[in-house]
Write an enzyme that holds these catalytic residues in place. Structure first.
Site, PDB file in Angstrom:
ATOM      1  N   LYS A 152       0.834  -1.208   0.000  1.00 35.68           N
ATOM      2  CA  LYS A 152       0.000   0.000   0.000  1.00 35.68           C
ATOM      3  C   LYS A 152       0.869   1.259   0.000  1.00 35.68           C
ATOM      4  O   LYS A 152       0.634   2.200  -0.759  1.00 35.68           O
ATOM      5  CB  LYS A 152      -0.895  -0.007   1.255  1.00 35.68           C
ATOM      6  CG  LYS A 152      -1.583   1.304   1.541  1.00 35.68           C
ATOM      7  CD  LYS A 152      -2.466   1.212   2.764  1.00 35.68           C
ATOM      8  CE  LYS A 152      -1.788   1.528   4.069  1.00 35.68           C
ATOM      9  NZ  LYS A 152      -1.528   2.949   4.331  1.00 35.68           N
ATOM     10  N   ASN A 153       1.886   1.256   0.853  1.00 34.70           N
ATOM     11  CA  ASN A 153       2.699   2.465   1.001  1.00 34.70           C
ATOM     12  C   ASN A 153       3.667   2.697  -0.161  1.00 34.70           C
ATOM     13  O   ASN A 153       4.316   3.738  -0.220  1.00 34.70           O
ATOM     14  CB  ASN A 153       3.470   2.428   2.326  1.00 34.70           C
ATOM     15  CG  ASN A 153       2.542   2.643   3.507  1.00 34.70           C
ATOM     16  OD1 ASN A 153       1.354   2.935   3.331  1.00 34.70           O
ATOM     17  ND2 ASN A 153       3.076   2.487   4.714  1.00 34.70           N
ATOM     18  N   CYS A 185      -5.354   7.693   9.339  1.00 31.71           N
ATOM     19  CA  CYS A 185      -5.508   7.076  10.653  1.00 31.71           C
ATOM     20  C   CYS A 185      -5.228   8.075  11.768  1.00 31.71           C
ATOM     21  O   CYS A 185      -4.371   8.940  11.633  1.00 31.71           O
ATOM     22  CB  CYS A 185      -4.521   5.922  10.791  1.00 31.71           C
ATOM     23  SG  CYS A 185      -5.105   4.418  10.030  1.00 31.71           S
ATOM     24  N   ARG A 206       0.366  14.168  13.320  1.00 32.90           N
ATOM     25  CA  ARG A 206       0.721  14.046  11.905  1.00 32.90           C
ATOM     26  C   ARG A 206       0.700  15.391  11.170  1.00 32.90           C
ATOM     27  O   ARG A 206      -0.038  15.577  10.192  1.00 32.90           O
ATOM     28  CB  ARG A 206      -0.176  13.037  11.200  1.00 32.90           C
ATOM     29  CG  ARG A 206      -0.131  11.696  11.862  1.00 32.90           C
ATOM     30  CD  ARG A 206      -0.825  10.634  11.064  1.00 32.90           C
ATOM     31  NE  ARG A 206       0.090   9.998  10.123  1.00 32.90           N
ATOM     32  CZ  ARG A 206      -0.206   8.900   9.444  1.00 32.90           C
ATOM     33  NH1 ARG A 206      -1.375   8.343   9.566  1.00 32.90           N
ATOM     34  NH2 ARG A 206       0.666   8.378   8.641  1.00 32.90           N
ATOM     35  N   ASP A 243       4.678   0.664  11.943  1.00 31.30           N
ATOM     36  CA  ASP A 243       3.505  -0.029  11.403  1.00 31.30           C
ATOM     37  C   ASP A 243       3.421  -1.496  11.841  1.00 31.30           C
ATOM     38  O   ASP A 243       2.440  -2.174  11.528  1.00 31.30           O
ATOM     39  CB  ASP A 243       3.498   0.052   9.866  1.00 31.30           C
ATOM     40  CG  ASP A 243       3.107   1.434   9.374  1.00 31.30           C
ATOM     41  OD1 ASP A 243       2.687   2.263  10.188  1.00 31.30           O
ATOM     42  OD2 ASP A 243       3.231   1.687   8.152  1.00 31.30           O
ATOM     43  N   ARG A 255      -8.536  -0.810   4.861  1.00 29.37           N
ATOM     44  CA  ARG A 255      -7.721   0.222   4.210  1.00 29.37           C
ATOM     45  C   ARG A 255      -6.351  -0.304   3.815  1.00 29.37           C
ATOM     46  O   ARG A 255      -5.750   0.197   2.872  1.00 29.37           O
ATOM     47  CB  ARG A 255      -7.521   1.413   5.161  1.00 29.37           C
ATOM     48  CG  ARG A 255      -8.796   2.132   5.496  1.00 29.37           C
ATOM     49  CD  ARG A 255      -8.523   3.231   6.453  1.00 29.37           C
ATOM     50  NE  ARG A 255      -7.653   4.208   5.815  1.00 29.37           N
ATOM     51  CZ  ARG A 255      -7.617   5.477   6.116  1.00 29.37           C
ATOM     52  NH1 ARG A 255      -8.397   5.941   7.069  1.00 29.37           N
ATOM     53  NH2 ARG A 255      -6.816   6.292   5.504  1.00 29.37           N
TER      54      ARG A 255
HETATM   55  C1  UD1 Z   1       4.301   6.854   6.260  1.00 30.30           C
HETATM   56  C2  UD1 Z   1       3.458   5.625   6.078  1.00 30.30           C
HETATM   57  C3  UD1 Z   1       2.908   5.145   7.400  1.00 30.30           C
HETATM   58  C4  UD1 Z   1       4.040   4.949   8.402  1.00 30.30           C
HETATM   59  C5  UD1 Z   1       4.925   6.194   8.486  1.00 30.30           C
HETATM   60  C6  UD1 Z   1       6.167   5.986   9.331  1.00 30.30           C
HETATM   61  C7  UD1 Z   1       2.560   5.915   3.842  1.00 30.30           C
HETATM   62  C8  UD1 Z   1       1.360   6.111   2.999  1.00 30.30           C
HETATM   63  N1  UD1 Z   1       2.377   5.923   5.162  1.00 30.30           N
HETATM   64  O1  UD1 Z   1       3.433   7.858   6.800  1.00 30.30           O
HETATM   65  O2  UD1 Z   1       2.221   3.905   7.191  1.00 30.30           O
HETATM   66  O3  UD1 Z   1       3.493   4.694   9.681  1.00 30.30           O
HETATM   67  O4  UD1 Z   1       5.354   6.563   7.164  1.00 30.30           O
HETATM   68  O5  UD1 Z   1       6.906   4.919   8.871  1.00 30.30           O
HETATM   69  O6  UD1 Z   1       3.649   5.699   3.350  1.00 30.30           O
HETATM   70  N2  UD1 Z   1       5.966  14.560  10.814  1.00 30.30           N
HETATM   71  C9  UD1 Z   1       6.031  15.893  11.164  1.00 30.30           C
HETATM   72  N3  UD1 Z   1       5.923  16.828  10.168  1.00 30.30           N
HETATM   73  C10 UD1 Z   1       5.760  16.487   8.863  1.00 30.30           C
HETATM   74  C11 UD1 Z   1       5.719  15.116   8.503  1.00 30.30           C
HETATM   75  C12 UD1 Z   1       5.817  14.176   9.514  1.00 30.30           C
HETATM   76  O7  UD1 Z   1       6.175  16.230  12.335  1.00 30.30           O
HETATM   77  O8  UD1 Z   1       5.683  17.373   8.001  1.00 30.30           O
HETATM   78  C13 UD1 Z   1       6.048  13.547  11.892  1.00 30.30           C
HETATM   79  C14 UD1 Z   1       4.748  12.734  11.975  1.00 30.30           C
HETATM   80  O9  UD1 Z   1       3.787  13.388  12.759  1.00 30.30           O
HETATM   81  C15 UD1 Z   1       5.235  11.472  12.623  1.00 30.30           C
HETATM   82  C16 UD1 Z   1       6.638  11.301  12.022  1.00 30.30           C
HETATM   83  O10 UD1 Z   1       7.024  12.590  11.555  1.00 30.30           O
HETATM   84  O11 UD1 Z   1       5.327  11.617  14.008  1.00 30.30           O
HETATM   85  C17 UD1 Z   1       6.713  10.306  10.869  1.00 30.30           C
HETATM   86  O12 UD1 Z   1       5.867  10.702   9.837  1.00 30.30           O
HETATM   87  P1  UD1 Z   1       6.135  10.340   8.302  1.00 30.30           P
HETATM   88  O13 UD1 Z   1       7.418   9.596   8.182  1.00 30.30           O
HETATM   89  O14 UD1 Z   1       5.959  11.577   7.495  1.00 30.30           O
HETATM   90  O15 UD1 Z   1       4.939   9.337   8.009  1.00 30.30           O
HETATM   91  P2  UD1 Z   1       3.885   9.388   6.832  1.00 30.30           P
HETATM   92  O16 UD1 Z   1       4.566   9.714   5.549  1.00 30.30           O
HETATM   93  O17 UD1 Z   1       2.693  10.152   7.254  1.00 30.30           O
END
Ligand code: UD1
Length: 415
Positions: free
Chosen positions: A23-24, A117, A122, A305, A396
């Site tokens: 999915k990711n 989720c 986030r 995850d 999902r």
């Molecule tokens: C992706 C994955 C998700 C996984 C996560 C971490 C997809 C579709 N989803 O989510 O399944 O759990 O990586 O491996 O690929 N953060 C900030 N500011 C930002 C962006 C992120 O503070 O602008 C923080 C988030 O709140 C979180 C951490 O960084 O605490 C990790 O987030 P991120 O690596 O961006 O995860 P996603 O891309 O949302």
């Protein structure tokens, strides 16, 4: 479709499974497809709710999409809109990945704050800060983000944290930008390497993905491509854990464990025997699992995850486990549900202490995708019957999970 899984615990899982595309990996690749006006074909795509929602978003933007027998075709010839549909965006956090591709295709993007989720705040500050470094003008008004990238330029971006989504968004925003863009402290997840593979298959020039420095050299145009996204390491990890918790044995055909060393290491520590052959991976569970400590981290550390599923395993292991969630600030919604099933868990901020024992069937609720998966695993290993509510969240990320588990001998029904 019903929204409850009814599961009778105690069946030992055994058999073989084939792991679908991740999915990711699929979601950012679908977003990237909008960057070309040509046709893109993705092979082995799972029929997941998130994938369906992403396809609907692409259609609202003017793309034509077709899904049949795991093959997803995206034709962006008639894509015209750079404004993301509000309602769909709220359903899917990955809608945020559309910022980069829309800027690349149209020079502009209007997006709403994404959904997804409920596993913490986030925020998307890293995405926005990175785009601004590349000369994208960004205005945030009334819950919408207006990006004007018509004067964007190559740049050197240092991420404060290796965010998966921000790394992917910036990679896509820079594909057609003249010069070399560098992303430092980039996330190193295998899905980012896969996105690089797809962008390059369309004629892009990205290198370094999988390391903490990604380089994107701007090209003049992109073309269509046919691409098979990588297999889902989290689905693989979930099934391996299910077999481990039921004293079972499982073979994942054609799946390489390369991308999941941290998970395999924990399963081995818990007493499982894992054999990584050239053409797949097998696991056999021990008579009794041992407690393990888990600290989630960005890749190649233990994936957040898989944290919930591993907590479920610790509930039926011998001894005390410490689980620390370092990636998301509130991702323990499954703990209270596992306690309803008889687990002994104490949570303090980002740390959970799990004293292993037995689980008994109960009625529980999935609060997020992986929490839901963890409850299913707990139910498989519990005495008696469990009902897991709110399983649309599980849909999902897992394609007909009940069918996969039934084929392995589980007693699970959607009601
Ligand atoms: C992706 C994955 C998700 C996984 C996560 C971490 C997809 C579709 N989803 O989510 O399944 O759990 O990586 O491996 O690929 N953060 C900030 N500011 C930002 C962006 C992120 O503070 O602008 C923080 C988030 O709140 C979180 C951490 O960084 O605490 C990790 O987030 P991120 O690596 O961006 O995860 P996603 O891309 O949302």
């Amino acid at each position: 479709m019903g929204d409850i899984f009814r599961i009778m615990g105690g069946a030992r899982l055994s058999g073989r499974a084939v792991i679908p595309a991740a999915k990711n990996a699929v979601l950012p690749i679908m977003a990237a497809a909008v960057m070309t006006g040509d046709c893109v074909t993705l092979h082995g795509c799972p029929a997941l709710d998130d994938v369906g929602n992403m396809a609907k978003i692409l259609e609202e933007l003017g793309c034509e999409t077709r899904a049949a027998a795991g093959r997803l075709t995206i034709d962006g010839k008639n894509a015209r809109r750079h404004e993301m549909p509000d309602l769909l965006s709220k359903r899917l956090r990955s809608s945020i990945f559309m910022m980069g591709p829309l800027i690349t295709r149209f020079g502009r993007a209007t997006v709403t704050y994404p959904g997804g989720c409920e596993i913490g705040l986030r925020p998307i500050d890293l995405h926005l800060k990175g785009l601004r470094r590349l000369g994208v003008d960004i205005r945030e008004e009334h819950g919408r983000i207006y990006c004007d990238g018509r004067h964007r330029h190559a740049g050197d971006v240092l991420l404060d944290f290796p965010s998966v989504g921000a790394t992917e968004n910036l990679m896509m925003a820079a594909v057609l930008t003249k010069g070399e863009t560098i992303i430092r402290n980039a996330a190193r997840e295998p899905e980012i390497v896969d996105l690089q593979g797809f962008i390059n298959a369309m004629g892009g020039r990205v290198s370094g993905a999988g390391s903490s420095i990604v380089r994107i050299r701007g090209v003049d145009s992109l073309h269509g491509a046919a691409y098979p996204p990588i297999a889902d390491r989290i689905t693989a990890g979930t099934l391996l854990t299910a077999a481990a918790m039921t004293g079972g044995e499982i073979a994942l055909d054609g799946f390489s464990g390369d991308s999941m060393d941290a998970v395999l290491a924990k399963l081995r520590e818990a007493g499982c025997l894992i054999d990584e052959r050239g053409d797949g991976l097998t696991l056999s569970a021990p008579g009794r699992l041992r407690a393990v400590d888990v600290f989630t981290q960005p890749y190649p550390g233990f994936p957040t995850d898989m944290q919930a599923q591993m907590m479920a395993l610790c509930c039926v292991a011998e001894g005390t486990s410490i689980i620390v969630e370092n990636v998301f600030e509130s991702r323990f919604s499954h703990a209270a549900q596992l306690v309803r099933m008889g687990a002994d868990i104490t949570v303090h901020h980002r740390t959970a202490v799990v004293r292993g024992g037995r689980l008994t069937g109960a009625r529980v609720t999935a609060r997020d995708l992986r929490a839901g998966a963890a409850l299913v695993l707990a139910a498989l290993a519990a005495d008696g019957m469990t009902e897991v509510e709110n399983i649309s969240l599980i849909d999902r990320g897992y394609e007909r999970l009940e069918e996969t588990l039934t084929a392995l001998g589980a007693r699970i029904r959607r009601v």
